[in-house]
Design a protein around this motif. Structure first.
Motif, PDB file in Angstrom:
ATOM      1  N   ARG A 239       0.832  -1.205   0.000  1.00 38.67           N
ATOM      2  CA  ARG A 239       0.000   0.000   0.000  1.00 38.67           C
ATOM      3  C   ARG A 239       0.868   1.257   0.000  1.00 38.67           C
ATOM      4  NH1 ARG A 239      -1.927   3.666  -1.090  1.00 38.67           N
ATOM      5  NH2 ARG A 239      -3.899   4.679  -0.542  1.00 38.67           N
ATOM      6  N   ARG A 240       1.975   1.214   0.703  1.00 42.50           N
ATOM      7  CA  ARG A 240       2.863   2.385   0.768  1.00 42.50           C
ATOM      8  C   ARG A 240       3.400   2.769  -0.595  1.00 42.50           C
ATOM      9  NH1 ARG A 240       8.135   3.216   0.544  1.00 42.50           N
ATOM     10  NH2 ARG A 240       8.673   0.996   0.622  1.00 42.50           N
ATOM     11  N   VAL A 241       3.793   1.784  -1.400  1.00 39.16           N
ATOM     12  CA  VAL A 241       4.437   2.097  -2.681  1.00 39.16           C
ATOM     13  C   VAL A 241       3.427   2.406  -3.779  1.00 39.16           C
ATOM     14  CG1 VAL A 241       6.422   0.684  -2.059  1.00 39.16           C
ATOM     15  CG2 VAL A 241       4.618  -0.303  -3.490  1.00 39.16           C
ATOM     16  N   LEU A 242       2.151   2.022  -3.578  1.00 38.14           N
ATOM     17  CA  LEU A 242       1.142   2.254  -4.610  1.00 38.14           C
ATOM     18  C   LEU A 242       0.616   3.691  -4.558  1.00 38.14           C
ATOM     19  CD1 LEU A 242      -1.076  -0.959  -4.661  1.00 38.14           C
ATOM     20  CD2 LEU A 242       0.011   0.097  -6.646  1.00 38.14           C
ATOM     21  N   ARG A 243       0.398   4.244  -5.723  1.00 40.19           N
ATOM     22  CA  ARG A 243      -0.283   5.535  -5.798  1.00 40.19           C
ATOM     23  C   ARG A 243      -1.750   5.349  -5.427  1.00 40.19           C
ATOM     24  NH1 ARG A 243       2.870   5.902 -10.984  1.00 40.19           N
ATOM     25  NH2 ARG A 243       4.608   7.298 -10.519  1.00 40.19           N
ATOM     26  N   PRO A 244      -2.412   6.398  -4.901  1.00 33.95           N
ATOM     27  CA  PRO A 244      -3.860   6.295  -4.676  1.00 33.95           C
ATOM     28  C   PRO A 244      -4.570   5.940  -5.978  1.00 33.95           C
ATOM     29  CG  PRO A 244      -2.963   8.250  -3.606  1.00 33.95           C
ATOM     30  CD  PRO A 244      -1.842   7.670  -4.436  1.00 33.95           C
ATOM     31  N   GLY A 245      -5.437   4.950  -5.915  1.00 43.08           N
ATOM     32  CA  GLY A 245      -6.080   4.458  -7.125  1.00 43.08           C
ATOM     33  C   GLY A 245      -5.274   3.403  -7.849  1.00 43.08           C
ATOM     34  N   GLY A 246      -4.067   3.117  -7.346  1.00 45.08           N
ATOM     35  CA  GLY A 246      -3.259   2.060  -7.935  1.00 45.08           C
ATOM     36  C   GLY A 246      -3.881   0.693  -7.714  1.00 45.08           C
ATOM     37  N   ARG A 247      -3.413  -0.283  -8.450  1.00 45.15           N
ATOM     38  CA  ARG A 247      -4.048  -1.606  -8.433  1.00 45.15           C
ATOM     39  C   ARG A 247      -3.123  -2.661  -7.827  1.00 45.15           C
ATOM     40  NH1 ARG A 247      -5.562  -3.187 -14.136  1.00 45.15           N
ATOM     41  NH2 ARG A 247      -3.417  -2.514 -14.484  1.00 45.15           N
ATOM     42  N   LEU A 248      -3.717  -3.528  -7.055  1.00 44.41           N
ATOM     43  CA  LEU A 248      -3.028  -4.660  -6.435  1.00 44.41           C
ATOM     44  C   LEU A 248      -3.607  -5.942  -6.997  1.00 44.41           C
ATOM     45  CD1 LEU A 248      -1.131  -5.831  -4.201  1.00 44.41           C
ATOM     46  CD2 LEU A 248      -3.146  -5.803  -2.702  1.00 44.41           C
ATOM     47  N   ILE A 249      -2.749  -6.809  -7.539  1.00 44.71           N
ATOM     48  CA  ILE A 249      -3.186  -8.077  -8.115  1.00 44.71           C
ATOM     49  C   ILE A 249      -2.429  -9.195  -7.422  1.00 44.71           C
ATOM     50  CG2 ILE A 249      -3.335  -9.462 -10.221  1.00 44.71           C
ATOM     51  CD1 ILE A 249      -3.358  -6.671 -11.707  1.00 44.71           C
ATOM     52  N   LEU A 250      -3.137  -9.989  -6.672  1.00 46.18           N
ATOM     53  CA  LEU A 250      -2.551 -11.094  -5.915  1.00 46.18           C
ATOM     54  C   LEU A 250      -3.256 -12.395  -6.277  1.00 46.18           C
ATOM     55  CD1 LEU A 250      -2.286  -9.685  -2.257  1.00 46.18           C
ATOM     56  CD2 LEU A 250      -0.532  -9.694  -4.016  1.00 46.18           C
ATOM     57  N   SER A 251      -2.546 -13.498  -6.093  1.00 47.68           N
ATOM     58  CA  SER A 251      -3.186 -14.815  -6.197  1.00 47.68           C
ATOM     59  C   SER A 251      -3.005 -15.542  -4.877  1.00 47.68           C
ATOM     60  CB  SER A 251      -2.566 -15.635  -7.339  1.00 47.68           C
ATOM     61  OG  SER A 251      -1.272 -16.093  -6.983  1.00 47.68           O
TER      62      SER A 251
ATOM     63  N   PHE B 270      -7.569 -18.390  -6.544  1.00 49.87           N
ATOM     64  CA  PHE B 270      -8.159 -17.252  -7.239  1.00 49.87           C
ATOM     65  C   PHE B 270      -7.164 -16.101  -7.332  1.00 49.87           C
ATOM     66  CE2 PHE B 270      -9.586 -16.700  -2.802  1.00 49.87           C
ATOM     67  CZ  PHE B 270      -9.274 -15.380  -2.529  1.00 49.87           C
ATOM     68  N   VAL B 271      -7.356 -15.297  -8.367  1.00 50.69           N
ATOM     69  CA  VAL B 271      -6.601 -14.067  -8.565  1.00 50.69           C
ATOM     70  C   VAL B 271      -7.522 -12.920  -8.192  1.00 50.69           C
ATOM     71  CG1 VAL B 271      -5.452 -12.582 -10.265  1.00 50.69           C
ATOM     72  CG2 VAL B 271      -5.201 -15.086 -10.390  1.00 50.69           C
ATOM     73  N   ALA B 272      -7.035 -12.001  -7.379  1.00 56.66           N
ATOM     74  CA  ALA B 272      -7.846 -10.900  -6.876  1.00 56.66           C
ATOM     75  C   ALA B 272      -7.269  -9.567  -7.357  1.00 56.66           C
ATOM     76  CB  ALA B 272      -7.912 -10.921  -5.368  1.00 56.66           C
ATOM     77  N   LEU B 273      -8.143  -8.716  -7.851  1.00 61.83           N
ATOM     78  CA  LEU B 273      -7.782  -7.356  -8.264  1.00 61.83           C
ATOM     79  C   LEU B 273      -8.408  -6.376  -7.278  1.00 61.83           C
ATOM     80  CD1 LEU B 273      -6.830  -5.101 -10.227  1.00 61.83           C
ATOM     81  CD2 LEU B 273      -8.923  -5.523 -11.528  1.00 61.83           C
ATOM     82  N   SER B 274      -7.565  -5.551  -6.650  1.00 60.47           N
ATOM     83  CA  SER B 274      -8.032  -4.572  -5.674  1.00 60.47           C
ATOM     84  C   SER B 274      -7.492  -3.192  -6.038  1.00 60.47           C
ATOM     85  CB  SER B 274      -7.568  -4.940  -4.254  1.00 60.47           C
ATOM     86  OG  SER B 274      -7.997  -6.234  -3.897  1.00 60.47           O
TER      87      SER B 274
END
Length: 255
Positions: free
Chosen positions: A135-147, A248-252
Motif C-alpha cells: 500500500r505504501r508504494v502504490l499511488r492512490p487508485g493504484g491496483r493490487l493483483i494477488l493470487s 483465485f486471482v484478486a484485483l483490488s
C-alpha cells in the motif's frame, strides 16, 4: 528474517534453475500455473503503468507483464531467481530486477501504478507487513493483483484432509524423500477481503482458476488426462461452480 522466511528463500534459490519448467502444460501443476498466469494477465490489462512484480521468480511472467507496462520492476527474495529472470529478458529495455524483501520494499512512496504478487501471499508468515508495504508504494487508485490458494474447492479439501495426511503417515513409516518444509496458507474470498481491507484496499474482482477433476495422486498418474480436463473445465469460472477452482486471482484498488 524469520525462520519461515529463510526456508522460503532457501527453497526458491534451490529451484531457480528449474522453476520456469514448472509452467509446462503437460503436468497438473503446470496446468494450474498457466491458468493462473492467464487470469493475472487479464486482470493487469493494457496500460499498467509502472508495475512492480513481487516474487517474480525466474521471470515466468516478466515478458508479458513488461509488454503491458511502461516500466517493469521485478523483485524476488531469492538471488538465484533474479539471475535467471535477468538472463531471460536481456532483450527488453523497460525492465529491471532486484533482490528484495516484501516487508521492506526498496521503492519510493506512491511511485507504483500496479503491484503484482503471484504465488507469494501463501508463503508469508506476516502478510500484514507485506500488505502495508504494498500500500505504501502504490499511488492512490493504484491496483493490487494477488493470487492465493482457495481452501474450499473439492480438490483442495481432498488434498488437505485425505491425500496429504495419508502421505505424511506413509512417509513417517517409509521415508522415501526429503520432506517438504514450507507452509502454505489458504484464503477464502471473505478472509482475503478482510485482510487486504485492513490496509486500505477495495476488492474489485475475483477470478477463480484451475478446475482439476482428478484428485491427487491420480492427476499426477494421468497428466495428459488432467491437462485435458482442466482446459475443458476452465469455463466453470464464469458459473456458480467457480468455487471448484483451487485458487483465485484478486484485483483490488488502493483507496
Amino acid at each position: 528474517m524469520s525462520e519461515a522466511a529463510g526456508l522460503v528463500k532457501e527453497y526458491f534459490d534451490q529451484q531457480s534453475n528449474v522453476y520456469s519448467s514448472w509452467y509446462r502444460a503437460d503436468t497438473p501443476d503446470g496446468c494450474a500455473f498457466l491458468e493462473r498466469k492467464a487470469r493475472v494477465l487479464e486482470c493487469v490489462g493494457p496500460n499498467a503503468g509502472v508495475l512492480l512484480d513481487i516474487g517474480c521468480g525466474s521471470g515466468v511472467m516478466s515478458r508479458e507483464l513488461a509488454a503491458q507496462a511502461s516500466e517493469y520492476i521485478g523483485m524476488d527474495v531469492a538471488a538465484g531467481m533474479i539471475d535467471a529472470a535477468r538472463a531471460a529478458t536481456t532483450d527488453l529495455r523497460n525492465v529491471q530486477f532486484r533482490v528484495g524483501d516484501v516487508t521492506r520494499i526498496d521503492v519510493a512512496n506512491r511511485s507504483i501504478d500496479t503491484v503484482c504478487a503471484i504465488g507469494l501471499l501463501e508463503y508469508l508468515d506476516d502478510p500484514d507487513a507485506a500488505l502495508r508495504e504494498m500500500r505504501r508504494v502504490l499511488r492512490p487508485g493504484g491496483r493490487l493483483i494477488l493470487s492465493v490458494p482457495y481452501p474450499y474447492s473439492p480438490w483442495r479439501i481432498w488434498e488437505q484432509w485425505v491425500y496429504l495426511p495419508a502421505r505424511r503417515a506413509l512417509t513417517a513409516l517409509v521415508p522415501l524423500r526429503t520432506p517438504y518444509l514450507l507452509t502454505h496458507r489458504f484464503y477464502s474470498v471473505g478472509e482475503y477481503r478482510r485482510l487486504t481491507g485492513r490496509h486500505g484496499f477495495q476488492l474489485d474482482r475475483v477470478e477463480f482458476y484451475n478446475f482439476p477433476l482428478l484428485p491427487r495422486p491420480f492427476d499426477v498418474l494421468a497428466p495428459g488426462l488432467t491437462a485435458m480436463t482442466v482446459k475443458l473445465a476452465s469455463p466453470l469460472r464464469r458459473t456458480p461452480l467457480k468455487f471448484m477452482g483451487t485458487g483465485f486471482v484478486a484485483l483490488s484498488t488502493a483507496r
